[in-house]
Design a protein around this motif. Structure first.
Motif, PDB file in Angstrom:
ATOM      1  N   GLU A 125       0.831  -1.194   0.000  1.00 28.84           N
ATOM      2  CA  GLU A 125       0.000   0.000   0.000  1.00 28.84           C
ATOM      3  C   GLU A 125       0.869   1.247   0.000  1.00 28.84           C
ATOM      4  O   GLU A 125       1.754   1.411   0.833  1.00 28.84           O
ATOM      5  CB  GLU A 125      -0.928   0.002   1.218  1.00 28.84           C
ATOM      6  CG  GLU A 125      -1.935   1.130   1.212  1.00 28.84           C
ATOM      7  CD  GLU A 125      -2.904   1.043   2.368  1.00 28.84           C
ATOM      8  OE1 GLU A 125      -2.656   1.725   3.392  1.00 28.84           O
ATOM      9  OE2 GLU A 125      -3.889   0.265   2.264  1.00 28.84           O
ATOM     10  N   ILE A 126       0.618   2.136  -0.969  1.00 28.66           N
ATOM     11  CA  ILE A 126       1.360   3.379  -1.112  1.00 28.66           C
ATOM     12  C   ILE A 126       0.368   4.540  -1.161  1.00 28.66           C
ATOM     13  O   ILE A 126      -0.689   4.446  -1.788  1.00 28.66           O
ATOM     14  CB  ILE A 126       2.194   3.365  -2.418  1.00 28.66           C
ATOM     15  CG1 ILE A 126       3.262   2.281  -2.362  1.00 28.66           C
ATOM     16  CG2 ILE A 126       2.840   4.736  -2.677  1.00 28.66           C
ATOM     17  CD1 ILE A 126       4.367   2.533  -1.366  1.00 28.66           C
ATOM     18  N   THR A 127       0.720   5.630  -0.506  1.00 32.40           N
ATOM     19  CA  THR A 127      -0.101   6.833  -0.579  1.00 32.40           C
ATOM     20  C   THR A 127       0.530   7.813  -1.554  1.00 32.40           C
ATOM     21  O   THR A 127       1.659   8.275  -1.344  1.00 32.40           O
ATOM     22  CB  THR A 127      -0.253   7.491   0.801  1.00 32.40           C
ATOM     23  OG1 THR A 127      -0.846   6.559   1.710  1.00 32.40           O
ATOM     24  CG2 THR A 127      -1.126   8.736   0.713  1.00 32.40           C
ATOM     25  N   THR A 128      -0.158   8.090  -2.645  1.00 36.17           N
ATOM     26  CA  THR A 128       0.306   9.067  -3.627  1.00 36.17           C
ATOM     27  C   THR A 128      -0.242  10.444  -3.246  1.00 36.17           C
ATOM     28  O   THR A 128      -1.044  10.569  -2.310  1.00 36.17           O
ATOM     29  CB  THR A 128      -0.172   8.689  -5.041  1.00 36.17           C
ATOM     30  OG1 THR A 128      -1.540   9.073  -5.197  1.00 36.17           O
ATOM     31  CG2 THR A 128      -0.019   7.199  -5.293  1.00 36.17           C
ATOM     32  N   PRO A 129       0.133  11.501  -3.935  1.00 43.18           N
ATOM     33  CA  PRO A 129      -0.461  12.816  -3.671  1.00 43.18           C
ATOM     34  C   PRO A 129      -1.964  12.868  -3.904  1.00 43.18           C
ATOM     35  O   PRO A 129      -2.633  13.803  -3.448  1.00 43.18           O
ATOM     36  CB  PRO A 129       0.268  13.741  -4.652  1.00 43.18           C
ATOM     37  CG  PRO A 129       1.593  13.092  -4.854  1.00 43.18           C
ATOM     38  CD  PRO A 129       1.292  11.620  -4.860  1.00 43.18           C
ATOM     39  N   LEU A 130      -2.507  11.838  -4.604  1.00 38.71           N
ATOM     40  CA  LEU A 130      -3.926  11.850  -4.931  1.00 38.71           C
ATOM     41  C   LEU A 130      -4.752  10.844  -4.151  1.00 38.71           C
ATOM     42  O   LEU A 130      -5.905  11.106  -3.805  1.00 38.71           O
ATOM     43  CB  LEU A 130      -4.113  11.599  -6.433  1.00 38.71           C
ATOM     44  CG  LEU A 130      -3.460  12.627  -7.367  1.00 38.71           C
ATOM     45  CD1 LEU A 130      -3.680  12.226  -8.812  1.00 38.71           C
ATOM     46  CD2 LEU A 130      -4.018  14.017  -7.100  1.00 38.71           C
ATOM     47  N   GLU A 131      -4.151   9.660  -3.880  1.00 42.26           N
ATOM     48  CA  GLU A 131      -4.933   8.625  -3.219  1.00 42.26           C
ATOM     49  C   GLU A 131      -4.025   7.509  -2.728  1.00 42.26           C
ATOM     50  O   GLU A 131      -2.812   7.522  -2.966  1.00 42.26           O
ATOM     51  CB  GLU A 131      -5.975   8.038  -4.184  1.00 42.26           C
ATOM     52  CG  GLU A 131      -5.362   7.357  -5.401  1.00 42.26           C
ATOM     53  CD  GLU A 131      -6.423   6.871  -6.374  1.00 42.26           C
ATOM     54  OE1 GLU A 131      -7.409   7.591  -6.590  1.00 42.26           O
ATOM     55  OE2 GLU A 131      -6.247   5.762  -6.901  1.00 42.26           O
ATOM     56  N   THR A 132      -4.615   6.538  -2.070  1.00 42.83           N
ATOM     57  CA  THR A 132      -3.889   5.341  -1.637  1.00 42.83           C
ATOM     58  C   THR A 132      -4.144   4.223  -2.629  1.00 42.83           C
ATOM     59  O   THR A 132      -5.255   4.049  -3.121  1.00 42.83           O
ATOM     60  CB  THR A 132      -4.351   4.915  -0.233  1.00 42.83           C
ATOM     61  OG1 THR A 132      -4.061   5.967   0.680  1.00 42.83           O
ATOM     62  CG2 THR A 132      -3.627   3.652   0.221  1.00 42.83           C
ATOM     63  N   CYS A 133      -3.087   3.470  -2.942  1.00 43.46           N
ATOM     64  CA  CYS A 133      -3.245   2.380  -3.902  1.00 43.46           C
ATOM     65  C   CYS A 133      -2.332   1.231  -3.530  1.00 43.46           C
ATOM     66  O   CYS A 133      -1.395   1.372  -2.749  1.00 43.46           O
ATOM     67  CB  CYS A 133      -2.939   2.857  -5.322  1.00 43.46           C
ATOM     68  SG  CYS A 133      -1.205   3.327  -5.581  1.00 43.46           S
ATOM     69  N   MET A 134      -2.595   0.081  -4.120  1.00 45.17           N
ATOM     70  CA  MET A 134      -1.717  -1.084  -3.999  1.00 45.17           C
ATOM     71  C   MET A 134      -0.836  -1.129  -5.248  1.00 45.17           C
ATOM     72  O   MET A 134      -1.337  -1.034  -6.373  1.00 45.17           O
ATOM     73  CB  MET A 134      -2.544  -2.365  -3.888  1.00 45.17           C
ATOM     74  CG  MET A 134      -3.455  -2.402  -2.670  1.00 45.17           C
ATOM     75  SD  MET A 134      -2.549  -2.323  -1.089  1.00 45.17           S
ATOM     76  CE  MET A 134      -1.723  -3.938  -1.127  1.00 45.17           C
TER      77      MET A 134
END
Length: 219
Positions: free
Chosen positions: A64-73
């Motif tokens: 799981e990574i949090t980008t500047p826009l959202e969290t994604c796998m």
């Protein structure tokens, strides 16, 4: 993307690089006018390109990574332990290139010298990272000539418990590829270019001279 191909006898686990950048840089390595500094840089650059292909089967897992826009796998390396083992001394020239891609890798060393009469290898040093049996091991040597040093290095690593081993060289003679593959068919061999043959002094032809001397300026 770099692509690999098999040729000659279509030996399983033997791969030859056909990327134009690798071939171009190998041609520059061969030139007698290429000086020590440029030669050393070229070896590192070729090692980067070759390691990219040799390590393409590293396992990944979704995290799981949090980008500047959202969290994604998204996929990341799954913690596979890696060891780089250069064959001294010329193999040292490839280490920094490989570390560019995998800076967390551990580095071991196998020291061998070739008998000037028999051309057979003799060990003078072997130091490997801990838990070597749990690691993917990338053995590096710019030249695969008779295959004796490569065979001996893999022997030593297996004696220490290593099992998952790949071998990477910049140029090779058919005699060396055949010998290493015959003795260790489980080891994947990645070769930048397959040259014509060995001469009477067991040097690769057309080759590039003594890689160690040209890397360290001792020719």
């Amino acid at each position: 993307m770099i692509t690999c191909k098999r040729k000659e006898k279509e030996m399983e686990n033997v791969f030859y690089m056909d990327h134009p950048l690798i071939q171009h840089k190998i041609s520059m390595l061969r030139a007698v006018q290429t000086g020590t500094n440029e030669f050393r840089k070229l070896v590192e650059e070729i090692a980067v390109l070759m390691a990219y292909e040799a390590l393409r089967d590293l396992p990944t897992e979704d995290v799981e990574i949090t980008t500047p826009l959202e969290t994604c796998m998204t996929p990341m390396l799954s913690g596979k332990k890696l060891a780089i083992v250069p064959i001294l001394r010329a193999g040292l020239g490839m280490v920094n290139g490989i570390l560019t891609l995998v800076p967390s890798a551990k580095v071991g060393h196998v020291g061998l010298y070739r008998d000037p009469v028999t051309h057979e290898p003799h060990e003078y040093y072997c130091k490997l990272p801990e838990a070597i049996g749990e690691r993917l091991i990338l053995v590096a040597d710019p030249m695969l000539a008779t295959g004796g040093s490569a065979e001996a290095a893999v022997d030593f690593i297996k004696q220490k418990g290593g099992t998952n081993i790949k071998f990477m060289c910049i140029i090779a003679a058919p005699e060396g590829v055949e010998r290493l593959h015959k003795k260790h068919p489980d080891v994947q061999i990645y070769c930048g270019h397959l040259d014509r043959c060995l001469n009477e002094n067991a040097y690769i032809c057309p080759g590039l001279g003594d890689a160690g001397d040209r890397i360290f300026g001792t020719k």
